[in-house]
Design an enzyme around this catalytic site. Structure first.
Site, PDB file in Angstrom:
ATOM      1  N   GLU A  96     -35.033  19.373 -34.061  1.00 53.90           N
ATOM      2  CA  GLU A  96     -36.117  18.632 -34.717  1.00 53.90           C
ATOM      3  C   GLU A  96     -36.828  17.771 -33.691  1.00 53.90           C
ATOM      4  O   GLU A  96     -36.277  17.500 -32.626  1.00 53.90           O
ATOM      5  CB  GLU A  96     -35.527  17.667 -35.768  1.00 53.90           C
ATOM      6  CG  GLU A  96     -34.736  18.345 -36.840  1.00 53.90           C
ATOM      7  CD  GLU A  96     -33.948  17.343 -37.690  1.00 53.90           C
ATOM      8  OE1 GLU A  96     -34.222  16.136 -37.649  1.00 53.90           O
ATOM      9  OE2 GLU A  96     -33.036  17.808 -38.380  1.00 53.90           O
ATOM     10  N   LYS A 125     -38.037  14.219 -32.271  1.00 52.58           N
ATOM     11  CA  LYS A 125     -37.528  12.853 -32.364  1.00 52.58           C
ATOM     12  C   LYS A 125     -38.737  11.941 -32.545  1.00 52.58           C
ATOM     13  O   LYS A 125     -39.555  11.778 -31.635  1.00 52.58           O
ATOM     14  CB  LYS A 125     -36.760  12.494 -31.092  1.00 52.58           C
ATOM     15  CG  LYS A 125     -36.111  11.128 -31.154  1.00 52.58           C
ATOM     16  CD  LYS A 125     -35.205  10.930 -29.959  1.00 52.58           C
ATOM     17  CE  LYS A 125     -34.429   9.639 -30.007  1.00 52.58           C
ATOM     18  NZ  LYS A 125     -35.219   8.462 -30.229  1.00 52.58           N
ATOM     19  N   ASP A 152     -40.859   8.605 -32.956  1.00 49.62           N
ATOM     20  CA  ASP A 152     -40.717   7.318 -32.283  1.00 49.62           C
ATOM     21  C   ASP A 152     -41.305   6.189 -33.130  1.00 49.62           C
ATOM     22  O   ASP A 152     -42.420   5.735 -32.909  1.00 49.62           O
ATOM     23  CB  ASP A 152     -41.438   7.398 -30.924  1.00 49.62           C
ATOM     24  CG  ASP A 152     -41.005   6.276 -30.003  1.00 49.62           C
ATOM     25  OD1 ASP A 152     -40.004   5.599 -30.332  1.00 49.62           O
ATOM     26  OD2 ASP A 152     -41.666   6.069 -28.982  1.00 49.62           O
ATOM     27  N   TYR A 204     -32.705  13.090 -42.655  1.00 47.50           N
ATOM     28  CA  TYR A 204     -31.256  13.073 -42.817  1.00 47.50           C
ATOM     29  C   TYR A 204     -30.933  12.738 -44.270  1.00 47.50           C
ATOM     30  O   TYR A 204     -31.371  11.708 -44.776  1.00 47.50           O
ATOM     31  CB  TYR A 204     -30.695  12.009 -41.872  1.00 47.50           C
ATOM     32  CG  TYR A 204     -29.191  11.996 -41.685  1.00 47.50           C
ATOM     33  CD1 TYR A 204     -28.405  13.107 -41.926  1.00 47.50           C
ATOM     34  CD2 TYR A 204     -28.556  10.844 -41.210  1.00 47.50           C
ATOM     35  CE1 TYR A 204     -27.044  13.075 -41.727  1.00 47.50           C
ATOM     36  CE2 TYR A 204     -27.188  10.792 -41.002  1.00 47.50           C
ATOM     37  CZ  TYR A 204     -26.434  11.913 -41.266  1.00 47.50           C
ATOM     38  OH  TYR A 204     -25.089  11.869 -41.060  1.00 47.50           O
ATOM     39  N   LYS A 249     -34.475  13.305 -24.578  1.00 49.20           N
ATOM     40  CA  LYS A 249     -35.745  12.573 -24.501  1.00 49.20           C
ATOM     41  C   LYS A 249     -36.643  13.137 -23.415  1.00 49.20           C
ATOM     42  O   LYS A 249     -36.173  13.490 -22.333  1.00 49.20           O
ATOM     43  CB  LYS A 249     -35.474  11.079 -24.248  1.00 49.20           C
ATOM     44  CG  LYS A 249     -34.702  10.505 -25.410  1.00 49.20           C
ATOM     45  CD  LYS A 249     -34.853   9.093 -25.797  1.00 49.20           C
ATOM     46  CE  LYS A 249     -35.672   8.101 -25.214  1.00 49.20           C
ATOM     47  NZ  LYS A 249     -35.620   6.781 -25.807  1.00 49.20           N
ATOM     48  N   CYS A 277     -50.526 -23.907 -14.005  1.00 49.79           N
ATOM     49  CA  CYS A 277     -51.495 -23.077 -14.726  1.00 49.79           C
ATOM     50  C   CYS A 277     -52.643 -22.706 -13.782  1.00 49.79           C
ATOM     51  O   CYS A 277     -53.245 -23.592 -13.176  1.00 49.79           O
ATOM     52  CB  CYS A 277     -52.027 -23.841 -15.939  1.00 49.79           C
ATOM     53  SG  CYS A 277     -53.368 -22.966 -16.768  1.00 49.79           S
ATOM     54  N   CYS A 296     -56.010 -24.555 -15.341  1.00 51.72           N
ATOM     55  CA  CYS A 296     -56.198 -26.008 -15.413  1.00 51.72           C
ATOM     56  C   CYS A 296     -55.241 -26.784 -14.510  1.00 51.72           C
ATOM     57  O   CYS A 296     -55.337 -28.007 -14.423  1.00 51.72           O
ATOM     58  CB  CYS A 296     -56.092 -26.489 -16.854  1.00 51.72           C
ATOM     59  SG  CYS A 296     -54.408 -26.448 -17.501  1.00 51.72           S
ATOM     60  N   CYS A 344     -48.579 -22.728 -20.510  1.00 55.48           N
ATOM     61  CA  CYS A 344     -49.295 -23.915 -20.071  1.00 55.48           C
ATOM     62  C   CYS A 344     -49.290 -24.860 -21.269  1.00 55.48           C
ATOM     63  O   CYS A 344     -49.793 -24.511 -22.338  1.00 55.48           O
ATOM     64  CB  CYS A 344     -50.723 -23.557 -19.673  1.00 55.48           C
ATOM     65  SG  CYS A 344     -51.731 -25.042 -19.523  1.00 55.48           S
ATOM     66  N   CYS A 356     -56.796 -27.043 -21.788  1.00 57.85           N
ATOM     67  CA  CYS A 356     -56.865 -25.833 -20.964  1.00 57.85           C
ATOM     68  C   CYS A 356     -57.882 -24.851 -21.571  1.00 57.85           C
ATOM     69  O   CYS A 356     -57.730 -24.426 -22.720  1.00 57.85           O
ATOM     70  CB  CYS A 356     -55.469 -25.215 -20.907  1.00 57.85           C
ATOM     71  SG  CYS A 356     -55.374 -23.714 -19.931  1.00 57.85           S
TER      72      CYS A 356
HETATM   73  S1  IVH Z   1     -30.849  11.783 -36.868  1.00 57.22           S
HETATM   74  C1  IVH Z   1     -26.547  10.376 -37.150  1.00 57.22           C
HETATM   75  N1  IVH Z   1     -33.216  12.848 -36.486  1.00 57.22           N
HETATM   76  O1  IVH Z   1     -33.658   8.340 -33.199  1.00 57.22           O
HETATM   77  C2  IVH Z   1     -27.919  10.925 -37.007  1.00 57.22           C
HETATM   78  N2  IVH Z   1     -32.872  10.614 -35.742  1.00 57.22           N
HETATM   79  O2  IVH Z   1     -30.625   7.330 -31.831  1.00 57.22           O
HETATM   80  C3  IVH Z   1     -28.956   9.934 -37.274  1.00 57.22           C
HETATM   81  N3  IVH Z   1     -34.855   9.555 -34.785  1.00 57.22           N
HETATM   82  O3  IVH Z   1     -31.753   5.984 -34.899  1.00 57.22           O
HETATM   83  C4  IVH Z   1     -30.271  10.144 -36.696  1.00 57.22           C
HETATM   84  N4  IVH Z   1     -36.218  11.264 -35.058  1.00 57.22           N
HETATM   85  O4  IVH Z   1     -34.184   6.252 -35.589  1.00 57.22           O
HETATM   86  C5  IVH Z   1     -32.441  11.753 -36.314  1.00 57.22           C
HETATM   87  N5  IVH Z   1     -35.278  13.899 -36.283  1.00 57.22           N
HETATM   88  C6  IVH Z   1     -34.517  12.821 -36.104  1.00 57.22           C
HETATM   89  C7  IVH Z   1     -35.007  11.638 -35.514  1.00 57.22           C
HETATM   90  C8  IVH Z   1     -34.141  10.553 -35.349  1.00 57.22           C
HETATM   91  C9  IVH Z   1     -36.110  10.011 -34.623  1.00 57.22           C
HETATM   92  C10 IVH Z   1     -34.409   8.217 -34.356  1.00 57.22           C
HETATM   93  C11 IVH Z   1     -33.561   7.481 -35.351  1.00 57.22           C
HETATM   94  C12 IVH Z   1     -32.232   7.254 -34.663  1.00 57.22           C
HETATM   95  C13 IVH Z   1     -32.567   7.460 -33.219  1.00 57.22           C
HETATM   96  C14 IVH Z   1     -31.466   8.184 -32.474  1.00 57.22           C
END
Ligand code: IVH
Length: 668
Positions: free
Chosen positions: A110, A112, A114, A223, A309, A404, A407, A422, A428
């Site tokens: 999947e 990740k 952010d 999840y 990552k 500063c 000023c 400051c 200022c």
């Molecule tokens: S699964 C036990 N899936 O990344 C599994 N996390 O440290 C729980 N995150 O805290 C997380 N996309 O905030 C999962 N597709 C995804 C995710 C995801 C982002 C974040 C989440 C988690 C951190 C991983």
């Protein structure tokens, strides 16, 4: 059709449109039609409070009440994942799963996302709780804010929804919204969010759900947890959750071997930049729940998942010099001036150095070759020095300044704070301009003048503080470049109009440290006038609910300063409101005067926040824990047994919602 039926039909229809729009991104009606239907539903619900439903689409708008965040223990701890930037580690993860299971397995890949993680609880299909990650064991109850997120259903659909199910995912601020929000903040001279992640986590912790609603957050869920999940694999449960109406990413792949995983990773490395939301990697999870259980977890992370990552983009360049900027709040920021370098499609000439500690830990010298990185941030940052590139003649060591730069006042750094400030607030120049800019903002005096104009007037000596604005004459303005009769009249009118701004906003406009919009309201209602606030002692101030020592001290200090008192006297002379008006006070009663009330459990007629506000609006005091001084315990469903026992023990009267509401509807 009865009213009840019409309300129900509208609710179902509007929720379907929300789903089409926010989850499927395929709306079937115009915004205008949607708004009309929503207004009709709002009106009917107002006329028929007995048909109230917390899951109605109208309840997403967010009330104007403030909420503080209750801490809630997670039913299952919220773990984080082991992180890696290396493909070798992904291979090692795959091999270790394979060794431990000794049978075939699938890996779900999947994106990740952010943002900031959230845990949603649905009981009998209704969203009852939304809790942040917190420390992994306990998090903040941000349900009121999460209710404003349109892609999160208040009610799940379908007949296979377990009675109790927890869904976790990521709350995100889409790039387009992030850009819009930062533009708006730039125009208001408010500090910018560094990246969508900070913006999302900052927004979800806002006190005012109505403000959260304006930010258009989104959420992807990834999840599903619970005792009675419909399927034995993660992927099938996600698909079920999609059918229940939750927003599940379309970009998920079930991989049967390592090559498929790598294909997925490589295909997203560049393509992810085209997504509407920020992503920073790939998450890999063992698909079978039985196998997940078999693998178990280490002290911190599950063994069945890993996060890969993507490398942030990075470049090497020369540090030419460091300059220091004084912000509107007096904070001093070091900025690195660099030899221009191309990074992620843009030429970078400057980078943030954040604070003195960061400069120190980098051991920076002028002329150093430095690594510049652009993560999710808009402003690139220096992340390291290529020490091996240093020649015999090392440049001067970069040191934080102690005065500063504008000023000359010696800088201060409060205990435990990273930034230098400051302290010359009333002398200022950038801070004086900052004060005026805050004064004119929409939520304060709403005066039609932008930061550049303020800067121009300030440098021309026309204004030194907010009261000077009211002395501006038409000729002062028409003499300035770019100003005509019309624009000058417009500004003067906006100044004249501002004298009608209610007192609580005048108080907020003063820019007293820690007195934001909400605190200003509280103080205004509690004391009624500027004079009473100015006279109030530290103890009288802290007696107001939610006013702590830090705020009280700041208010006392503000009014102690002769210059501030003079400024207020001048503003008063110009006709600004210095007292709360009767209209604002109407609706307030003293029905609960002198009563201390604890709220516990969950309610059906109003939210906890609403009850809290009702207590305060009616002169009572809401406190968190039961003591001898407590008069009533307002008890809802599923209240903890400890509280009940304590209340009984201390002889505190226990009342339910109906009894409480009856107390308020009784004649005074
Ligand atoms: S699964 C036990 N899936 O990344 C599994 N996390 O440290 C729980 N995150 O805290 C997380 N996309 O905030 C999962 N597709 C995804 C995710 C995801 C982002 C974040 C989440 C988690 C951190 C991983």
């Amino acid at each position: 059709m009865s009213v009840k039926q019409e309300i129900e039909a509208l609710r179902t229809e509007l929720e379907q449109h929300n789903y089409n729009y926010y989850v499927l991104s395929a709306p079937t009606i115009s915004d205008q039609e949607f708004d009309e239907k929503m207004r009709r539903l709002q009106r009917l619900e107002q006329e028929h409070p007995e048909l109230y439903d917390p899951a109605s689409p109208t309840q997403r708008v967010g009330s104007d009440l403030t909420n503080n965040f209750e801490k809630i223990e997670h039913r299952y701890p919220m773990l984080s994942l082991a992180n890696t930037y290396s493909e070798n580690d992904v291979q090692a993860f795959y091999d270790s799963v394979s060794r431990a299971l000794q049978e075939s397995f699938e890996i779900v890949a999947e994106l990740k996302y952010d943002g900031t993680s959230i845990s949603l609880t649905y009981e009998r299909g209704i969203l009852t709780q939304a809790v942040t990650r917190g420390d992994g064991t306990r998090g903040d109850n941000v349900t009121a804010n999460v209710r404003t997120i349109r892609s999160i259903p208040l009610k799940l659909r379908g007949d296979d929804v377990p009675d109790l199910v927890e869904i976790r995912g990521e709350i995100l601020l889409p790039w387009a919204e992030f850009d819009r929000l930062n533009k708006e903040r730039a125009a208001q001279e408010e500090p910018l969010f560094a990246n969508p992640r900070n913006a999302a986590s900052g927004t979800i912790k806002q006190k005012n759900p109505a403000e959260v609603a304006t930010r258009h957050l989104d959420a992807y869920l990834y999840y599903v947890l619970g005792e009675n999940l419909p399927y034995g694999t993660h992927y099938e449960n996600l698909e079920a959750a999609r059918k229940w109406g939750l927003k599940i990413s379309d970009n998920i792949r079930v991989c049967r071997n390592f090559e498929e995983i790598m294909e997925f990773i490589h295909s997203w490395d560049a393509a992810r930049h085209n997504l509407p939301v920020a992503t920073d990697g790939i998450v890999l999870k063992v698909n079978s729940l039985r196998q997940q259980q078999q693998l178990g977890m280490t002290a911190k992370n599950p063994r069945w998942a890993i996060a890969y990552k993507f490398q942030a983009e990075r470049a090497l360049t020369t540090l030419n010099s460091v300059s220091f900027q004084v912000g509107r709040t007096g904070a001093v920021t070091p900025v690195a001036n660099l030899a221009p370098v191309l990074l992620a499609g843009t030429t970078v000439k400057r980078a943030s150095l954040h604070n003195a500690d960061i400069i120190e830990s980098l051991d920076l010298h002028i002329g150093d070759k430095v690594y510049v990185e652009k993560g999710g941030e808009i402003i690139p940052k220096i992340v390291g020095v290529d020490v091996s590139a240093r020649g015999a003649n090392l440049g001067e060591k970069v040191k934080f300044i102690d005065r500063c730069p504008v000023c000359g006042t010696p800088l201060v750094r409060s205990e435990g704070e990273a930034a230098h400030y400051c302290p010359n607030e009333s002398g200022c120049p950038p801070q004086l301009m900052g004060g005026i800019e805050h004064f004119v903002t929409r939520k304060a005096m709403n005066i039609n003048v932008g930061p550049e104009t303020i800067e121009d007037f300030f440098h021309a000596g026309l204004i030194k503080n907010s009261a000077d604005l009211y002395e501006l004459k038409i000729t002062d303005l028409t003499h300035r470049e770019g100003w005509g009769e019309t624009s000058a009249q417009k500004l003067l009118k906006s100044l004249r109009d501002s004298v009608n701004v209610p007192f609580e906003r005048v108080l907020f406009a003063l820019g007293i440290r820690y007195v934001g919009e909400t605190v200003a309201k509280k103080l205004a209602y509690a004391f009624g006038s500027m004079d009473s606030i100015a006279r109030a002692t530290q103890a009288e101030l802290t007696a107001v609910p939610e006013i702590g020592e830090r705020i009280a001290q700041s208010v006392v200090d503000y009014f102690k300063d002769e210059r501030n008192r003079e400024l207020i006297a001048r503003l008063r002379e110009k006709g600004l409101r210095m007292e709360i008006d009767d209209e604002a006070l109407s609706g307030r009663t003293e029905k609960l005067k002198g009563l201390t009330i604890v709220i516990s459990g969950t309610f059906t007629k109003h939210s906890r926040e609403e009850y809290k506000n009702m207590i305060e609006m009616n002169g009572g005091k809401n406190v968190g824990s039961i003591s001898k001084k407590t008069n009533y315990l307002l008890a809802g469903d599923s209240m903890g047994p400890a509280k009940l026992e304590k209340a009984t023990q201390l002889g505190v009267k226990i009342i339910n919602e109906e009894e409480f509401l009856a107390m308020l509807s009784a004649d005074e």
